[in-house]
Motif scaffolding. Structure first.
Motif, PDB file in Angstrom:
ATOM      1  N   GLU A 293      -7.296  26.399 -24.518  1.00 61.36           N
ATOM      2  CA  GLU A 293      -8.375  25.566 -23.984  1.00 61.36           C
ATOM      3  C   GLU A 293      -8.236  24.152 -24.526  1.00 61.36           C
ATOM      4  O   GLU A 293      -8.040  23.956 -25.729  1.00 61.36           O
TER       5      GLU A 293
ATOM      6  N   SER B 213     -25.610  32.627 -24.975  1.00 60.87           N
ATOM      7  CA  SER B 213     -24.422  32.188 -24.245  1.00 60.87           C
ATOM      8  C   SER B 213     -23.353  31.686 -25.205  1.00 60.87           C
ATOM      9  O   SER B 213     -22.166  31.974 -25.038  1.00 60.87           O
ATOM     10  N   GLN B 214     -23.769  30.942 -26.222  1.00 65.56           N
ATOM     11  CA  GLN B 214     -22.814  30.446 -27.210  1.00 65.56           C
ATOM     12  C   GLN B 214     -22.168  31.594 -27.978  1.00 65.56           C
ATOM     13  O   GLN B 214     -20.962  31.574 -28.257  1.00 65.56           O
TER      14      GLN B 214
ATOM     15  N   ARG C  31     -19.545  33.130 -25.825  1.00 65.93           N
ATOM     16  CA  ARG C  31     -18.329  32.315 -25.767  1.00 65.93           C
ATOM     17  C   ARG C  31     -17.487  32.522 -27.026  1.00 65.93           C
ATOM     18  O   ARG C  31     -16.256  32.602 -26.952  1.00 65.93           O
ATOM     19  N   LYS C  32     -18.151  32.596 -28.188  1.00 64.93           N
ATOM     20  CA  LYS C  32     -17.421  32.857 -29.435  1.00 64.93           C
ATOM     21  C   LYS C  32     -16.781  34.242 -29.398  1.00 64.93           C
ATOM     22  O   LYS C  32     -15.645  34.426 -29.855  1.00 64.93           O
TER      23      LYS C  32
ATOM     24  N   ARG D 114     -15.879  35.878 -26.689  1.00 62.66           N
ATOM     25  CA  ARG D 114     -14.774  35.778 -25.731  1.00 62.66           C
ATOM     26  C   ARG D 114     -13.518  35.242 -26.403  1.00 62.66           C
ATOM     27  O   ARG D 114     -12.414  35.792 -26.253  1.00 62.66           O
ATOM     28  N   ASP D 115     -13.684  34.175 -27.180  1.00 67.23           N
ATOM     29  CA  ASP D 115     -12.534  33.579 -27.875  1.00 67.23           C
ATOM     30  C   ASP D 115     -11.960  34.537 -28.912  1.00 67.23           C
ATOM     31  O   ASP D 115     -10.736  34.619 -29.090  1.00 67.23           O
TER      32      ASP D 115
ATOM     33  N   LEU E  96     -12.964  37.095 -21.274  1.00 63.54           N
ATOM     34  CA  LEU E  96     -13.859  36.759 -20.177  1.00 63.54           C
ATOM     35  C   LEU E  96     -14.302  38.014 -19.431  1.00 63.54           C
ATOM     36  O   LEU E  96     -15.467  38.176 -19.082  1.00 63.54           O
TER      37      LEU E  96
ATOM     38  N   PRO F 282     -15.422  30.609 -17.492  1.00 63.63           N
ATOM     39  CA  PRO F 282     -15.613  30.666 -18.943  1.00 63.63           C
ATOM     40  C   PRO F 282     -16.914  30.035 -19.418  1.00 63.63           C
ATOM     41  O   PRO F 282     -17.444  30.413 -20.444  1.00 63.63           O
ATOM     42  N   GLU F 283     -17.438  29.055 -18.700  1.00 67.23           N
ATOM     43  CA  GLU F 283     -18.657  28.389 -19.147  1.00 67.23           C
ATOM     44  C   GLU F 283     -19.920  29.064 -18.643  1.00 67.23           C
ATOM     45  O   GLU F 283     -21.020  28.644 -18.960  1.00 67.23           O
TER      46      GLU F 283
ATOM     47  N   THR G  65     -20.742  32.247 -19.269  1.00 66.38           N
ATOM     48  CA  THR G  65     -21.242  33.238 -20.213  1.00 66.38           C
ATOM     49  C   THR G  65     -21.664  32.606 -21.509  1.00 66.38           C
ATOM     50  O   THR G  65     -21.209  31.560 -21.871  1.00 66.38           O
TER      51      THR G  65
END
Length: 320
Positions: free
Chosen positions: A28, A73-74, A77-78, A80-81, A189, A317-318, A320
């Motif tokens: 990313e 949501s944040q 994202r963490k 997911r990464d 994702l 990706p944005e 979630t």
């Protein structure tokens, strides 16, 4: 502050500074441009003028921008990464769902039950000569108040075959299910979509129908394709404030993040296809643009560029 989507803006020189986040096969790149002189002028809540071209364009609003679900949501994202940083070879992982027979609503019990399960599961691996594993586990709330767990077990080699009956016996609280992740090129994702989205039928029963409705294809127990309608992000409102929705073992790797130039970032990307791009404008209450941020995501495991297809959850990706 308001956040709105605008046409994509990329670095204009190879020396421009960007931030790179490396999560396994997923790369990313984030580019941020502070605006000393605004290049867009806000007309109203929906329209702006691109001062470079004189064109009037429409904002693509970010839904629920002030909603308390943003912290969830944040976290997703963490998560997911974290998954992508550790899962580059799907054959080395098991994706297991652990459920309860009863309507179990106690979050403290949820993680205590998993702790005990993990102790018994590791003993099972040793007993049958399987390699040790690491885990990433995430809790999912149901509309009726019940909880269950999704567990990603990561092995140093090809994951062993473990009968579902054995997993259910080790768990001891209800139904379990093991799924294959073969063919999923962005597992982070794909898997976090389960934690944020809700099937339309469930959303209608609970009144959680705010959000974009999308169609996804899934596979049933017999391997047949099914089409379902989901409401994106509807489940995020079910997580209690401050809840730690995921946990991992100590040996799990973390994403690598560093700053470099656009030229060096593209050398890292190499031939990996672009799978997602988004540019947002951050404006103050007076409508003045303060920052423009461009996000790009590349995936070396993806055969083609563009958004994920319907078999891998139709979300970005944005979302979630």
């Amino acid at each position: 502050m308001n956040i709105d989507r605008i046409p994509d803006v990329r670095p204009n020189t190879p020396e421009a500074q960007v931030t790179v986040k490396l999560c396994g096969n997923v790369i990313e790149i984030r580019y941020m441009r502070s605006i000393p002189t605004a290049v867009i002028e806000k007309v109203n809540a929906d329209l702006y003028v691109d001062k470079r071209t004189g064109e009037v364009k429409e904002f693509r609003h970010t839904a629920n921008r002030s909603d308390s679900k943003n912290s969830v949501s944040q976290s997703l994202r963490k998560l997911r990464d974290l998954i992508n940083a550790n899962l580059t070879e799907p054959e080395k992982a098991l994706w297991v769902t652990l459920t309860y027979r009863e309507n179990m609503r106690d979050t403290k019990r949820l993680y205590e039950d998993f702790r005990r399960f993990w102790t018994r599961f590791r003993y099972y691996l040793v007993k049958y000569g399987h390699p040790t594993a690491e885990y990433i586990t995430a809790a999912e709330p149901q509309a009726r108040g019940a909880w269950h767990l999704h567990c990603l077990f990561l092995f140093p080699e090809k994951a062993p075959f473990i009968p579902n009956a054995a997993v259910a016996h080790i768990w001891g609280h209800g139904f379990t299910k093991t799924k294959s992740l073969q063919g999923i090129d962005n597992p982070g994702l794909y898997l976090t979509a389960y934690l944020g989205d809700m099937e339309l039928s469930e959303a209608l029963r609970t009144g959680s129908i705010r959000g974009q409705i999308a169609g996804v294809s899934t596979t049933d127990e017999q391997g047949k394709n099914q089409k379902k309608a989901i409401v994106k992000g509807a489940r995020l409102r079910l997580y209690p404030p401050g809840f730690n929705l995921y946990r991992s073992s100590r040996g799990v790797k973390r994403p690598k993040i560093w700053q470099t130039t656009e030229a060096e970032a593209q050398a890292i990307v190499n031939s990996a296809p672009l799978t997602y791009e988004k540019t947002i404008a951050v404006t103050n209450e007076a409508g003045e643009v303060k920052n423009i941020i461009n996000y790009r995501q590349y995936n070396s495991a993806s055969k083609e560029g563009g958004r994920l297809d319907a078999t891998q959850k139709t979300i970005s990706p944005e979302d979630t």
